[in-house]
Scaffold this motif. Structure first.
Motif, PDB file in Angstrom:
ATOM      1  N   GLN A 738       0.865  -1.182   0.000  1.00  0.00           N
ATOM      2  CA  GLN A 738       0.000   0.000   0.000  1.00  0.00           C
ATOM      3  C   GLN A 738       0.901   1.230   0.000  1.00  0.00           C
ATOM      4  OE1 GLN A 738      -3.279  -0.154  -0.278  1.00  0.00           O
ATOM      5  NE2 GLN A 738      -3.343  -2.394  -0.092  1.00  0.00           N
ATOM      6  N   GLY A 739       1.118   1.813  -1.183  1.00  0.00           N
ATOM      7  CA  GLY A 739       1.983   2.982  -1.280  1.00  0.00           C
ATOM      8  C   GLY A 739       3.458   2.608  -1.253  1.00  0.00           C
ATOM      9  N   ALA A 740       4.295   3.642  -1.070  1.00  0.00           N
ATOM     10  CA  ALA A 740       5.751   3.435  -1.068  1.00  0.00           C
ATOM     11  C   ALA A 740       6.189   2.693   0.182  1.00  0.00           C
ATOM     12  CB  ALA A 740       6.458   4.794  -1.151  1.00  0.00           C
ATOM     13  N   VAL A 741       7.303   1.979   0.049  1.00  0.00           N
ATOM     14  CA  VAL A 741       7.829   1.177   1.146  1.00  0.00           C
ATOM     15  C   VAL A 741       9.155   1.768   1.604  1.00  0.00           C
ATOM     16  CG1 VAL A 741       8.621  -1.101   1.847  1.00  0.00           C
ATOM     17  CG2 VAL A 741       6.737  -0.878   0.221  1.00  0.00           C
ATOM     18  N   HIS A 742       9.269   2.037   2.907  1.00  0.00           N
ATOM     19  CA  HIS A 742      10.511   2.547   3.475  1.00  0.00           C
ATOM     20  C   HIS A 742      11.387   1.361   3.861  1.00  0.00           C
ATOM     21  CE1 HIS A 742      13.284   5.151   5.575  1.00  0.00           C
ATOM     22  NE2 HIS A 742      13.134   4.441   6.697  1.00  0.00           N
ATOM     23  N   ASP A 743      12.555   1.264   3.244  1.00  0.00           N
ATOM     24  CA  ASP A 743      13.426   0.102   3.413  1.00  0.00           C
ATOM     25  C   ASP A 743      14.814   0.580   3.825  1.00  0.00           C
ATOM     26  OD1 ASP A 743      14.748  -2.250   3.301  1.00  0.00           O
ATOM     27  OD2 ASP A 743      14.653  -2.497   1.136  1.00  0.00           O
ATOM     28  N   ALA A 744      14.995   0.870   5.135  1.00  0.00           N
ATOM     29  CA  ALA A 744      16.249   1.460   5.604  1.00  0.00           C
ATOM     30  C   ALA A 744      17.401   0.473   5.599  1.00  0.00           C
ATOM     31  CB  ALA A 744      16.052   2.022   7.012  1.00  0.00           C
ATOM     32  N   LYS A 745      17.140  -0.820   5.776  1.00  0.00           N
ATOM     33  CA  LYS A 745      18.207  -1.799   5.915  1.00  0.00           C
ATOM     34  C   LYS A 745      18.400  -2.666   4.664  1.00  0.00           C
ATOM     35  CE  LYS A 745      18.180  -2.217  10.942  1.00  0.00           C
ATOM     36  NZ  LYS A 745      19.585  -1.807  11.089  1.00  0.00           N
ATOM     37  N   GLY A 746      17.728  -2.341   3.596  1.00  0.00           N
ATOM     38  CA  GLY A 746      17.939  -3.098   2.366  1.00  0.00           C
ATOM     39  C   GLY A 746      17.089  -4.348   2.255  1.00  0.00           C
ATOM     40  N   HIS A 747      16.497  -4.797   3.336  1.00  0.00           N
ATOM     41  CA  HIS A 747      15.615  -5.958   3.329  1.00  0.00           C
ATOM     42  C   HIS A 747      14.375  -5.629   4.151  1.00  0.00           C
ATOM     43  CE1 HIS A 747      17.619  -9.289   1.290  1.00  0.00           C
ATOM     44  NE2 HIS A 747      18.760  -8.840   1.779  1.00  0.00           N
ATOM     45  N   ILE A 748      13.288  -6.331   3.830  1.00  0.00           N
ATOM     46  CA  ILE A 748      12.075  -6.256   4.645  1.00  0.00           C
ATOM     47  C   ILE A 748      12.106  -7.418   5.626  1.00  0.00           C
ATOM     48  CG2 ILE A 748       9.555  -6.442   4.600  1.00  0.00           C
ATOM     49  CD1 ILE A 748      10.565  -3.791   3.611  1.00  0.00           C
ATOM     50  N   HIS A 749      11.692  -7.158   6.868  1.00  0.00           N
ATOM     51  CA  HIS A 749      11.708  -8.187   7.908  1.00  0.00           C
ATOM     52  C   HIS A 749      10.320  -8.350   8.498  1.00  0.00           C
ATOM     53  CE1 HIS A 749      15.854  -6.679   7.645  1.00  0.00           C
ATOM     54  NE2 HIS A 749      16.211  -7.917   7.956  1.00  0.00           N
ATOM     55  N   VAL A 750       9.956  -9.604   8.719  1.00  0.00           N
ATOM     56  CA  VAL A 750       8.693  -9.933   9.375  1.00  0.00           C
ATOM     57  C   VAL A 750       9.020 -10.530  10.745  1.00  0.00           C
ATOM     58  CG1 VAL A 750       6.687 -11.471   9.335  1.00  0.00           C
ATOM     59  CG2 VAL A 750       7.372 -10.248   7.265  1.00  0.00           C
ATOM     60  N   GLY A 751       8.320 -10.044  11.773  1.00  0.00           N
ATOM     61  CA  GLY A 751       8.494 -10.587  13.113  1.00  0.00           C
ATOM     62  C   GLY A 751       7.279 -11.402  13.525  1.00  0.00           C
ATOM     63  N   VAL A 752       7.509 -12.524  14.235  1.00  0.00           N
ATOM     64  CA  VAL A 752       6.433 -13.404  14.684  1.00  0.00           C
ATOM     65  C   VAL A 752       6.673 -13.725  16.163  1.00  0.00           C
ATOM     66  CG1 VAL A 752       5.191 -15.561  14.275  1.00  0.00           C
ATOM     67  CG2 VAL A 752       6.409 -14.455  12.379  1.00  0.00           C
ATOM     68  N   LYS A 753       5.601 -13.616  16.955  1.00  0.00           N
ATOM     69  CA  LYS A 753       5.745 -13.890  18.390  1.00  0.00           C
ATOM     70  C   LYS A 753       4.456 -14.503  18.927  1.00  0.00           C
ATOM     71  CE  LYS A 753       7.098 -11.614  22.745  1.00  0.00           C
ATOM     72  NZ  LYS A 753       7.738 -12.825  23.204  1.00  0.00           N
ATOM     73  N   VAL A 754       4.619 -15.471  19.852  1.00  0.00           N
ATOM     74  CA  VAL A 754       3.453 -16.049  20.526  1.00  0.00           C
ATOM     75  C   VAL A 754       2.811 -14.958  21.385  1.00  0.00           C
ATOM     76  CG1 VAL A 754       2.673 -17.817  22.139  1.00  0.00           C
ATOM     77  CG2 VAL A 754       4.536 -18.331  20.544  1.00  0.00           C
ATOM     78  N   LYS A 755       1.505 -14.836  21.300  1.00  0.00           N
ATOM     79  CA  LYS A 755       0.786 -13.766  21.999  1.00  0.00           C
ATOM     80  C   LYS A 755       0.976 -13.869  23.506  1.00  0.00           C
ATOM     81  CE  LYS A 755      -2.846 -12.809  18.611  1.00  0.00           C
ATOM     82  NZ  LYS A 755      -4.291 -12.737  18.355  1.00  0.00           N
ATOM     83  N   GLU A 756       1.017 -12.696  24.130  1.00  0.00           N
ATOM     84  CA  GLU A 756       1.122 -12.653  25.586  1.00  0.00           C
ATOM     85  C   GLU A 756      -0.077 -13.356  26.211  1.00  0.00           C
ATOM     86  OE1 GLU A 756       3.547 -11.560  27.425  1.00  0.00           O
ATOM     87  OE2 GLU A 756       4.772 -10.822  25.758  1.00  0.00           O
TER      88      GLU A 756
END
Length: 770
Positions: A738-756
């Motif tokens: 959706q629109g332009a993507v800000h990519d400061a580190k050269g790669h896109i990262h996805v984070g996944v965590k078990v819900k609290e």
């Protein structure tokens, strides 16, 4: 008195000779037994030598007996000469009695004197006595020759033993030299790696020193480049290791030397003809083989598709490279309810591998089938074609017969898969396999009832094999679970020599909904016949190309070095080492799938932790403390991390065959698992033009719901809140950018965590991106 003294002297000499021989033999026996006790490795040489010496001693006894016999015979002759006048018969009885009382002279001498009894003392047949003595001399000489022969044989055995010992010493020396070379090579490589690591580390320190102003500093671009260089270095090392083991190094003089038709072209062509004839004889003509496929020889689209495949085979022949077929699909592809050895992939590989090997080509078929236990279907698996099959395949197979119940989804997925396969590194030919298709229309329906996909993609090798179409024409009555026979045969070719129980098992066409070994043989033979047809076409391409430049393909091996070099250059220009790839502009416009998904320059990126996979995943897990990890500030010391999880093996094999190692299946559910209070999982994503991101679970067909309930997801610093379940076992994090993507580190990262607060563990099997 004279006769008695002569008799006593002969007896004494005989006794003394026997005693001396026995004493000598005892001493030799003791010596040899001592050798055996001292050396257990002489392989019984002592016993053999002792036997030979016993024999020699006996021969020596004969040498002793001969003079004694001659003396006694002479005395008898003299006695008979003087006394024969009085009474010949009386003297004969006397001589016989005397010889019977002398046992050490042996039965042979007694027999001789008995034979002479009627003639020695008549005075008229002296010649006969001389003949008998001559025969006795010859016998002694023969025994002496036998002794000499035995000694020569013993000397020859010793010589052979010494030769073998010398050969072993030579081999051991070579092994030691090789070990030394390998150690030296390993040492040099280790030093080179240390030097590279030092250089990269120094550069990193320099960059880190420059970057003191946060993540948006331009030096992050340089850091990103360093990271990419590291990965490329790792990839190159992996590829170098792979090619070193496979015997096909990339580039360099070795390729230049190897790149030649280093085989008997005419002889190889004859071998291909032999296997084609074998298949045609087995099926009583080509009809079953050609009608198992929807598109057939003589059809213009089929011939164009054969040329597409033949070009790939030509390149493999020229370079002595590999030719790889990768199959992906459901439990049918995996070979469930059968021994894995009997799957159609294994049968086809065993049939064609020896043929291609004669031309220096490594023919391989990969079985990437995955059963339904993990909840997979064609809808999610086609996104991972690169990781499942590998980017180095030449042909791709697809089979999900029992999952394809909604035509609009099926056509969409078929076209997506075809186009994505053609965008892989080698632009492999996409082909399908269906267990049904009892006639041409049913077979066409399994691919595209309208025929559109066949028409527009057939020139890229697209075709479909329908198991029942060909054999139905030869009397197959239709699918019946557990029935023996395909209408023409009662077992597979290799089942003819198997045990009765195994032979019966190999004769099943359908176990249940899964084909049996005999059914898989139909598919294997039909595909093999198709590839042999393409192989013949490839040989024709090469011969024609050489003929056009006035070279004879059959005489390459006898050519001089200059001619060979010209041929190398000629073949390399026509069939480069790197296979020709297609571009999106060479494909027809998509009809069934969305342009957004299908008009892409490369297939989706994916990492699939389920087994088996034959390629490299495009999505990677970053360590929590990694400099490029945007979530590293969220990690806490001592926090538990995600870990690899692997399910149980499957034993969908006939009971009588489960103990056979070759029957074990390859597919296993697997993934990465996060438990309550586990830290955040960081996924580094590949280049994405569309922006679609999906995550799947290995825990069944509706496992996507559990992912939605138990896991939180982020894209860099943005959390996903509108997560949707797709394909049953998966969730859609976002559909597009959706629109332009800000990519400061050269790669896109996805984070996944078990819900609290969650008390349930969650597993991830696939991550997919486009």
């Amino acid at each position: 008195t004279a006769e008695a003294e002569a008799e006593a002297e002969a007896r004494t000499m005989g006794d003394r000779g026997v005693l001396e021989q026995e004493t000598t033999l005892e001493l030799i026996d003791d010596h040899i037994l001592g050798l055996d006790d001292d050396d257990d490795d002489d392989d019984g040489l002592g016993e053999e030598l002792m036997g030979a010496l016993h024999k020699r001693a006996l021969n020596q006894n004969w040498k002793f007996f001969v003079p004694v016999i001659i003396l006694i015979v002479g005395l008898l002759f003299t006695f008979g000469y003087f006394m024969g006048i009085l009474t010949s018969e009386k003297n004969n009885r006397f001589v016989e009695a005397q010889y019977q009382s002398t046992p050490q002279l042996g039965n042979g001498t007694l027999g001789m004197t008995t034979g002479l009894r009627g003639s020695v003392f008549t005075g008229g047949e002296r010649v006969r006595v001389e003949d008998e003595l001559k025969r006795l001399d010859e016998s002694v000489l023969k025994e002496a020759n036998n002794e000499k022969s035995t000694r020569l044989e013993l000397d020859e055995l010793k010589h052979k033993y010494n030769q073998m010992a010398a050969q072993m010493d030579t081999r051991l020396a070579k092994i030691k030299r090789r070990e030394s070379e390998l150690e030296e090579r390993a040492f040099k490589e280790e030093k080179a790696l240390e030097k590279e690591t030092e250089l990269v580390g120094a550069l990193e320190e320099k960059v880190i020193g420059m970057d003191k102003e946060g993540r948006d500093n331009p030096t992050n671009e340089l850091r990103h480049e360093i990271e990419e260089l590291k990965e490329e270095l790792t990839d190159l090392r992996l590829e170098e290791k792979f090619h070193e083991h496979s015997g096909h190094p990339e580039g360099g003089q070795k390729d230049a030397d190897k790149m030649l038709l280093d085989f008997d072209v005419d002889g190889f062509s004859n071998e291909v003809d032999r296997v084609v004839k074998m298949l045609e004889d087995y099926w009583k003509g080509p009809d079953v083989l050609t009608h198992t496929l929807l598109l057939r020889p003589g059809d213009e689209i089929y011939e164009a598709g054969v040329e597409f495949v033949a070009e790939k085979i030509s390149r493999a022949l020229v370079w002595g490279d590999k030719f790889v077929i990768g199959a992906m699909g459901s439990s049918v592809t995996a070979g469930h309810d059968n021994c894995n050895f009997d799957s159609y992939e294994r049968q086809m590989e065993r049939l064609l591998k020896p043929v291609f090997k004669k031309a220096g080509v490594d023919f391989t078929v990969r079985n990437g089938g995955e059963g339904g236990t993990c909840g997979d279907s064609f809808e999610n698996q086609i996104w991972c074609v690169r990781h499942i099959l590998g980017d180095d395949i030449d042909v791709a197979h697809y089979s999900w017969t029992y999952f394809e119940n909604e035509p609009h989804k099926v056509l969409k997925s078929h076209e997506m898969w075809i186009r994505w396969v053609l965008m892989m590194n080698r632009s492999p030919a996409p082909q399908f396999f269906n267990t049904g298709g009892r006639d041409d229309q049913e077979c066409a329906n399994a691919l595209d009832s309208s025929g559109h996909l066949q028409r527009v993609y057939g020139k890229f090798g697209v075709n479909i094999a329908c198991l029942q179409n060909g054999i139905t024409r030869r009397g197959y009555p239709g699918k019946k679970w557990g029935e023996i026979g395909d209408g023409m045969h009662k077992t597979t070719r290799y089942g003819e020599t198997a045990s009765d129980s195994r032979k019966k098992s190999l004769g099943v066409t359908f176990r249940n909904w899964h084909p049996g070994p005999l059914g898989f043989q139909v598919v294997s033979d039909a595909f093999a016949y198709h590839y042999l047809y393409a192989l013949k076409r490839a040989l024709g391409f090469i011969k024609t190309h050489l003929d056009e430049h006035l070279f004879d393909a059959a005489k390459i091996r006898q050519s001089d070095s200059d001619t060979k070099q010209k041929i190398r250059e000629l073949l390399a220009n026509r069939w480069p080492k790197a296979p020709k790839i297609l571009t999106i502009n060479e494909l027809p416009p998509p009809r069934y799938c969305d342009e957004e998904l299908c008009n892409v320059d490369e297939p989706p990126g994916c990492t699939n932790w389920e087994l088996p996979t034959f390629g490299r995943g495009q999505i990677r897990i970053l360590e929590p403390e990694h400099d490029m990890n945007p979530f590293r500030n969220r990690f806490h010391a001592g926090e538990a991390q995600w870990r690899k999880w692997t399910g149980d093996k499957r034993y969908l094999i006939p009971r009588d065959e489960r103990a056979m190692a070759k029957c074990e299946h390859l597919d296993v559910c697997a993934g990465v698992e996060g438990r309550p209070k586990t830290g955040l999982l960081t996924l580094r994503m590949p280049r994405m033009t569309v922006g679609r991101i999906m995550v799947c679970s290995p825990d069944g067909k509706e496992a996507g719901k559990q992912l939605m309930e138990n896991l939180d997801f982020w894209l860099e610093d943005k959390q996903f809140h509108d997560v949707k379940q797709v394909y049953g076992k998966c969730v859609l994090l976002q559909e597009r950018w959706q629109g332009a993507v800000h990519d400061a580190k050269g790669h896109i990262h996805v984070g996944v965590k078990v819900k609290e607060g969650s008390q349930q563990s969650s597993r991830i099997s696939h991550v997919m991106a486009l």
